[in-house]
Design a protein around this motif. Sequence first.
Motif, mmCIF file in Angstrom:
data_model
loop_
_atom_site.group_PDB
_atom_site.id
_atom_site.type_symbol
_atom_site.label_atom_id
_atom_site.label_comp_id
_atom_site.label_asym_id
_atom_site.label_seq_id
_atom_site.Cartn_x
_atom_site.Cartn_y
_atom_site.Cartn_z
ATOM 1 N N TYR A 121 0.830 -1.206 0.000
ATOM 2 C CA TYR A 121 0.000 0.000 0.000
ATOM 3 C C TYR A 121 0.865 1.258 0.000
ATOM 4 N N TYR A 166 0.660 5.720 -0.638
ATOM 5 C CA TYR A 166 -0.250 6.859 -0.564
ATOM 6 C C TYR A 166 0.499 8.133 -0.934
ATOM 7 N N TYR A 224 -4.135 6.877 -3.698
ATOM 8 C CA TYR A 224 -3.480 5.772 -3.044
ATOM 9 C C TYR A 224 -3.444 4.571 -3.974
ATOM 10 N N TYR A 257 -3.173 0.149 -3.995
ATOM 11 C CA TYR A 257 -3.236 -1.092 -3.226
ATOM 12 C C TYR A 257 -2.595 -2.239 -3.986
ATOM 13 N N SER A 261 -3.735 -2.871 4.885
ATOM 14 C CA SER A 261 -4.810 -1.887 4.806
ATOM 15 C C SER A 261 -5.608 -1.835 6.101
ATOM 16 N N GLN A 307 -12.848 2.296 8.107
ATOM 17 C CA GLN A 307 -12.845 1.161 7.181
ATOM 18 C C GLN A 307 -14.101 1.151 6.347
ATOM 19 N N PHE A 367 -12.061 1.202 1.488
ATOM 20 C CA PHE A 367 -10.656 0.984 1.751
ATOM 21 C C PHE A 367 -10.251 1.746 3.007
ATOM 22 N N ASN A 368 -9.361 1.156 3.778
ATOM 23 C CA ASN A 368 -8.911 1.823 4.998
ATOM 24 C C ASN A 368 -8.182 3.110 4.677
#
Lengths: 114, 112
Positions: free
Chosen positions: A31, A33, A48, A50, A97, B94, B97-98
């Motif tokens: 992850y 950001y 962001y 993932y 996450s 949450q 997405f977190n």
Amino acid sequence: DAGITQSPRHKVTETGTPVTLRCHQTENHRYMYWYRQDPGHGLRLIHYSYGVKDTDKGEVSDGYSVSRSKTEDFLLTLESATSSQTSVYFCAISESSSFNYGYTFGSGTRLTVV
Amino acid sequence: TQLLEQSPQFLSIQEGENLTVYCNSSSVFSSLQWYRQEPGEGPVLLVTVVTGGEVKKLKRLTFQFGDARKDSSLHITAAQPGDTGLYLCAGGTQIGFNKFYFGSGTKLNVKP
């Protein structure tokens, strides 16, 4: 020993020019950001990621795009820089996450648009 | 819209004094984190609290998460010049997405 590096650290650019900021990590975290930090606003999420090629918008994404072609690199592009995009930009990484996991931040890029 | 409000914005104290900074929201968070940021650097994670009412201690720093998970406080005992910096709280959600939402910070200056 920095596991996350940002480049450049400082940049001055002219209004209307494209600008790309780079974030590179050696932690193999999934992850990543991009945040911007402005006085009185704290840190605000721009985009962001993932995973490789998996990205999504944050709360202040207008005027910005991102790309992630490799796990270790996350690029932030200002398509046509404006003075309102003068800010300090931070990249962050996280191994999960889950809300239990915090971020590791880079040292930032100070961008000035004149 | 600032989801998290931090107070005070600025705090200047003498070495050895105690202080408390606050982080408040009308939203419920799954977790609350505190970071410290020094000039020219990125924020560094100090602590994560996830349970309402939870208290965590890190040497002279005590962190508390409110019972309703809407607020948090950071108490520093016997502040030292090395505690100087910008303290940021971040609330984690949450929904989808977190993500973490950051407050604008409390700038602490501890004078020798």
